[in-house]
Write a protein that holds these residues in place. Structure first.
Motif, PDB file in Angstrom:
ATOM      1  N   VAL A 113       0.305  -7.198  -4.440  1.00 61.50           N
ATOM      2  CA  VAL A 113       1.070  -7.126  -6.105  1.00 61.50           C
ATOM      3  C   VAL A 113       1.763  -5.634  -5.945  1.00 61.50           C
ATOM      4  N   THR A 114       2.496  -4.917  -6.186  1.00 64.99           N
ATOM      5  CA  THR A 114       2.027  -3.042  -6.434  1.00 64.99           C
ATOM      6  C   THR A 114       1.552  -2.859  -8.492  1.00 64.99           C
ATOM      7  N   TYR A 115       1.510  -1.858  -8.394  1.00 62.72           N
ATOM      8  CA  TYR A 115       0.248  -1.726  -9.697  1.00 62.72           C
ATOM      9  C   TYR A 115       1.883  -1.812 -11.093  1.00 62.72           C
ATOM     10  N   GLU A 116       3.164  -1.639 -10.606  1.00 60.05           N
ATOM     11  CA  GLU A 116       4.397  -1.597 -11.606  1.00 60.05           C
ATOM     12  C   GLU A 116       4.059  -3.147 -12.013  1.00 60.05           C
ATOM     13  N   ARG A 121       8.263   6.103  -7.386  1.00 60.69           N
ATOM     14  CA  ARG A 121       9.474   5.608  -7.409  1.00 60.69           C
ATOM     15  C   ARG A 121       8.995   4.451  -8.417  1.00 60.69           C
ATOM     16  N   LYS A 122       8.177   4.065  -9.053  1.00 59.97           N
ATOM     17  CA  LYS A 122       7.579   2.631 -10.081  1.00 59.97           C
ATOM     18  C   LYS A 122       7.875   1.173  -9.459  1.00 59.97           C
ATOM     19  N   VAL A 123       7.981   1.030  -8.544  1.00 58.20           N
ATOM     20  CA  VAL A 123       8.377  -0.222  -7.938  1.00 58.20           C
ATOM     21  C   VAL A 123       7.704  -1.614  -8.237  1.00 58.20           C
ATOM     22  N   ILE A 124       8.591  -1.744  -8.604  1.00 55.42           N
ATOM     23  CA  ILE A 124       8.340  -3.629  -9.239  1.00 55.42           C
ATOM     24  C   ILE A 124       8.079  -4.704  -7.801  1.00 55.42           C
ATOM     25  N   GLY A 158       0.327  -1.456   0.027  1.00 56.51           N
ATOM     26  CA  GLY A 158      -0.074  -0.484   0.043  1.00 56.51           C
ATOM     27  C   GLY A 158       0.718   1.505   0.205  1.00 56.51           C
ATOM     28  N   LEU A 159       2.521   1.358   1.090  1.00 59.42           N
ATOM     29  CA  LEU A 159       2.435   2.666   0.621  1.00 59.42           C
ATOM     30  C   LEU A 159       3.745   2.199  -0.818  1.00 59.42           C
ATOM     31  N   LEU A 160       4.058   1.785  -0.673  1.00 61.04           N
ATOM     32  CA  LEU A 160       4.543   1.920  -2.659  1.00 61.04           C
ATOM     33  C   LEU A 160       3.908   2.040  -3.148  1.00 61.04           C
ATOM     34  N   ASN A 161       2.167   1.775  -3.801  1.00 62.97           N
ATOM     35  CA  ASN A 161       1.191   2.092  -4.792  1.00 62.97           C
ATOM     36  C   ASN A 161       0.685   3.306  -3.975  1.00 62.97           C
TER      37      ASN A 161
END
Length: 100
Positions: free
Chosen positions: A77-80, A53-56, A44-47
């Motif tokens: 999973v992240t959006y990226e 930052r587009k973290v995969i 959630g934080l990454l998204n």
């Protein structure tokens, strides 16, 4: 204790990192493009806050070893990662192979 070592999956090399912490383990398998991780990962934080930052990345919960992380279905999973075809429920090692 901290362990860092290479793992080969279908002729692709990844780096595994295992950190033994009190009452838990921090587990990561990565390459230069992305990573999968144990439940400590905050997707959630990454998204949301770090979206630029587009973290995969992908997260599996309830795993205690790198081997379990590779075989576990990802819980989120992240959006990226989704943009690469990595989705909730995919097995960890299959997600990593999509990051090559």
């Amino acid at each position: 204790m901290v362990e860092v070592y290479p793992i080969v999956i279908e002729e692709q090399t990844f780096i595994a990192v295992s950190v033994q912490l009190p009452k838990t383990n921090l587990l990561v398998v990565k390459n230069d493009k992305g990573y999968i991780m144990c439940g400590a990962l905050d997707v959630g934080l990454l998204n949301e806050k770090l979206k630029d930052r587009k973290v995969i990345a992908g997260r599996a919960v309830g795993v205690k070893t790198i081997e379990q992380l590779l075989e576990a279905p990802l819980e989120s999973v992240t959006y990226e990662a989704e943009n690469l075809g990595i989705h909730k429920g995919i097995i960890g090692k299959d997600a990593l192979l999509k990051m090559v």
